[in-house]
Structures are given as structure tokens and as C-alpha cells.
Design a protein around this motif. Sequence first.
Motif, PDB file in Angstrom:
ATOM      1  N   VAL A  23       0.862  -1.182   0.000  1.00 30.90           N
ATOM      2  CA  VAL A  23       0.000   0.000   0.000  1.00 30.90           C
ATOM      3  C   VAL A  23       0.891   1.221   0.000  1.00 30.90           C
ATOM      4  N   ASN A  24       0.668   2.096  -0.960  1.00 27.33           N
ATOM      5  CA  ASN A  24       1.406   3.361  -1.070  1.00 27.33           C
ATOM      6  C   ASN A  24       0.371   4.480  -1.136  1.00 27.33           C
ATOM      7  N   LEU A  25       0.344   5.334  -0.132  1.00 28.58           N
ATOM      8  CA  LEU A  25      -0.657   6.403  -0.079  1.00 28.58           C
ATOM      9  C   LEU A  25      -0.251   7.645  -0.867  1.00 28.58           C
ATOM     10  N   ALA A  26       0.919   7.615  -1.500  1.00 31.73           N
ATOM     11  CA  ALA A  26       1.378   8.797  -2.240  1.00 31.73           C
ATOM     12  C   ALA A  26       1.944   8.408  -3.604  1.00 31.73           C
ATOM     13  N   THR A  27       1.289   7.459  -4.253  1.00 33.51           N
ATOM     14  CA  THR A  27       1.767   7.041  -5.561  1.00 33.51           C
ATOM     15  C   THR A  27       1.460   8.105  -6.619  1.00 33.51           C
ATOM     16  N   GLY A  28       2.393   8.292  -7.528  1.00 37.80           N
ATOM     17  CA  GLY A  28       2.166   9.194  -8.649  1.00 37.80           C
ATOM     18  C   GLY A  28       1.448   8.531  -9.799  1.00 37.80           C
ATOM     19  N   ALA A  29       1.089   7.252  -9.636  1.00 31.31           N
ATOM     20  CA  ALA A  29       0.428   6.507 -10.711  1.00 31.31           C
ATOM     21  C   ALA A  29      -1.088   6.690 -10.715  1.00 31.31           C
ATOM     22  N   GLY A  30      -1.640   7.369  -9.696  1.00 27.67           N
ATOM     23  CA  GLY A  30      -3.082   7.614  -9.684  1.00 27.67           C
ATOM     24  C   GLY A  30      -3.878   6.737  -8.753  1.00 27.67           C
ATOM     25  N   GLY A  31      -3.303   5.652  -8.265  1.00 27.19           N
ATOM     26  CA  GLY A  31      -4.009   4.805  -7.310  1.00 27.19           C
ATOM     27  C   GLY A  31      -4.848   3.736  -7.980  1.00 27.19           C
ATOM     28  N   ASP A  32      -4.868   2.529  -7.416  1.00 29.04           N
ATOM     29  CA  ASP A  32      -5.635   1.422  -7.973  1.00 29.04           C
ATOM     30  C   ASP A  32      -5.594   0.276  -6.979  1.00 29.04           C
ATOM     31  N   ILE A  33      -6.435  -0.727  -7.229  1.00 23.51           N
ATOM     32  CA  ILE A  33      -6.393  -1.964  -6.455  1.00 23.51           C
ATOM     33  C   ILE A  33      -6.209  -3.102  -7.430  1.00 23.51           C
ATOM     34  N   HIS A  34      -5.382  -4.070  -7.046  1.00 18.65           N
ATOM     35  CA  HIS A  34      -5.111  -5.162  -7.963  1.00 18.65           C
ATOM     36  C   HIS A  34      -4.690  -6.398  -7.178  1.00 18.65           C
TER      37      HIS A  34
END
Length: 472
Positions: free
Chosen positions: A320-331
Motif C-alpha cells: 500500500v502506497n498512499l502517495a503514488t504518482g500513478a493515480g491509485g488502484d487496487i489489484h
Amino acid sequence: MNSRRKFLRQLSGTTALLAGGTALANAETRCLHAGSGHLITPLKPRSAADTINIGLIGAGIIGHYDLDCALKVPGTKVVAVADLYDPRLVRAKEVWGNDLFTTRDYREVLARKDVDAVLICVPDHWHDKISIAALQAGKHVYCEKPMVHHIDEGKAVIDAHKKSGKVFQVGSQRASSAAVLEAKKRYEAGNIGELTSVETFLDRTDALGAWQYTLPPNLDPKDVDWDRFLGDAPKRPFQAERFFRWRNYKEYGTGVAGDLFAHLLTGVHTITGSQGPTRIFALGDLNYWKDGRDAYDLVTAIMDYPKTDKNPSFQFTTRVNLATGAGGDIHTRLVGTEGVIDIGWNSFVMNRLKRPNAPMYSTGYDALFTYPKTMQEEFIRQYDQKYPAGQFTRQIQNEPAVAFNTPAGYDDRLDHMIVFFNAIRENNPSLVKEDAEFGLRAAAPSLAANLSAEQRKVINWDPVGMKLIKTT
């Protein structure tokens, strides 16, 4: 995330129905035409008097989401709400009716004879105490995840649940998600071969995803029952951020691991039937959200799942990364020897391959080209003679992708609520799969990830006996 959903919707109407086989095609068609927000059938009340009365304990964000969802199930009614912030009790009457009983003290909700079931949507450090009190008061319990704040609190909740005979369900809706349950069927049918690894993540980008929730204007500390909020946590002066953004503090919450790993583990345990890992190792850091919190905003973990009668041994990695630059997702990706299942929130895509039944060779990256030319030619002559092209496959072949997607408006939280209330209406606690034991088996490895990151060592866990194993 939106583009991915669009792709899945498009895919579900094309190659999925062509390649999926009868079982999945029927499921796909059912999903595409359901449109009701749920796929599990709710049991309707037998009479007007057959109403399940709900008490809500904790009227914050999740409290509103859970109760609004619960009230969509036929034959449910809210009669009481408890919260430690007075304006939220005012808001409760605005939303659910002026005749609602409201209180700061959850015990007054439990004492009411007209309350059949409670939704426990409070900070994590109150989960075990209120769950046990509710079960002892004869109430059915829906407790938000993680079930406990500390691993050693789990046994008391399990014991209280067993003794009560009441329905107890932990609130990770992944256990009732249509996509997860359909993926479970595919996994159990052996569609991806033998499981080798599971890769998961649940990333976020913005401040609200990192729990920087809006603080009320003109806050009067007298409106907050601060001492009751603290409970068994260390005593300290009132601080608004700790009350309204409690997830950011270890004294009240469980951080990204307890809050979000629990979702991912619930999904994997539902699909595989696994009871959990034996070894957990994690790294944690506070990289971006340096707002006074002491909980990590990035945790990465690897867990070791042993071989059992149901599954081979496999490795589980999660982040879990709360500061991702990728936009956020679940997988969640289940990787097998014959294929993979890639799962989002309420959809999945399965890709399978067919392995050759003849030995593979190549004139490219293979040892063959390093041999003398005459030797290469003789090998190929013998190979063609032994493995005729019309009778044997020589290369890995990818099968058409299979997609499963739920309809617009589908809500896995509603399906989870339907399971809970169906179990109550049937007086059959066994209808709930995410009970107290399941809840601890999902929570404990999540909390062990926090322990591992803090102690910088592997945490050993007994998933059958549900206890930590101490090592010297």
C-alpha cells in the motif's frame, strides 16, 4: 482506473463470452443484466413485523456508508445511533429521522431491547471491546475491519462469538464480492493450474485517500467525548486531528496494513480457502504525508503460505502506497502454472496458456545455435520425425482472454450486508464466511506486517492455531 473499467466492459462483451465457456458465459450474462446493485438474493421479511432493527455505533464516514447500505436490504430499520461527536448525532437525525434514539454511550444502544443487530464502525482500538459487549448483550454484530487492533485481542472475540450463538461478520466486503467469488470458482476448477504466487497492491494518491479528512469549522471540544474516545489508549490532551483522523495514529488505528492489507488478504483467503501465512516480513516508511501522523504511508510485505490439502505453497506479496504518482488502484493477481487471474474491485480478466506437448527448441536463444551446423540439422531432422507438426504442439499458445465484469451500480458492500442479514433472518450464523475466526486470520498477518516493519524482523504466525510463534 476508469480506463481500466472501460476496457473491461468492452472486453466482457466480446472475447469473454466467446472464450469463457458455459459457466462463465452464464455468469457474465447474469451480471450484465442484473443492474440492481447486488447479485446475492436478499431474504425478504416474512411479515411486516419481521423487521431487523439496527443500532449504529460510530456515525463517521464508514458508519454512514455501512448503514445506508444496510437499509437497502429489505426488512431493515435503524432505531439507534451512538457517536462521540454531538454534531454527528444531529446529522444522524437529519439523515435517518427525528425519532431516532441518539447517545454518546454505545452501552445505551446495547441495552435497548428493540435493537437486534449493531454495526460497529468505530476506531480500531474499540473493535474488540464493543464487539464482545454486543455479543454478550445478545446482538448480532457487523464489525468493520480489521477485527482487532492487536493480534492478542482476537481470541476473546472468537470465544464471545462462539458462546453467543449470534451472527458475527467482519466488514471487508471482498468476502462477498461477485468478482472474487467468480474468481474462486475459476481457481477451484484448476483454470490457472497450480498456484505459485499472489501479487497485490492497493495504492492511493490524494489527501483524502491518505485520511486527511475535513475537520469541522468552529470546533468546540465540549462537543467531543474525548475521554471515552481514548478508551485504553494513552491519556493525552484533546487534539482534533487525532479524533477525526484517527487512522493516522497507531494508538487508535492500524495504518495502511490493518486497514487495507486486510481487504487484500480477505480476497485471497476467500478465493483460495487458505487460513493464512506462516512467515511475514515487511518494510514500512513515512515518505510523503508528514502531517504529524506516526503511521506509515508506505508498507510492502511478503508472506509465506505453506502447502496444505487445499493449496500448494505459494508466495504472497502486497503493498500500500498512499502517495503514488500513478493515480491509485487496487489489484490482485493470482499466478498459476497455466495462467493468471487479474482482479480489480469488481472485475477480473483471466489469461491462460497451453503448454506444448513436445520439447521446445529454438534457433535463437537456445544452445542449439552453438553446435556445429551439421549437428543442428541432424537434431532438427530427428525432432521432426519424432514430433510431427500435425500431431504435436511445439510452442506455448495463449488462449483468448476471459473477462468478468459486474454491472454499473453494483455494490459489493451491499452483497456483504445481504449475507449478514440473510444469516440473521435464517438464524444461521454459518452462512457468514467472514466470521470471527476468518476475521482474525485476515487481520493478524496484516498487523504482523506492522510488527515486522517496526521490529525489522520476520514475524512467525500459526494460521491454524491463530497465535504468534515466538522465536529466540
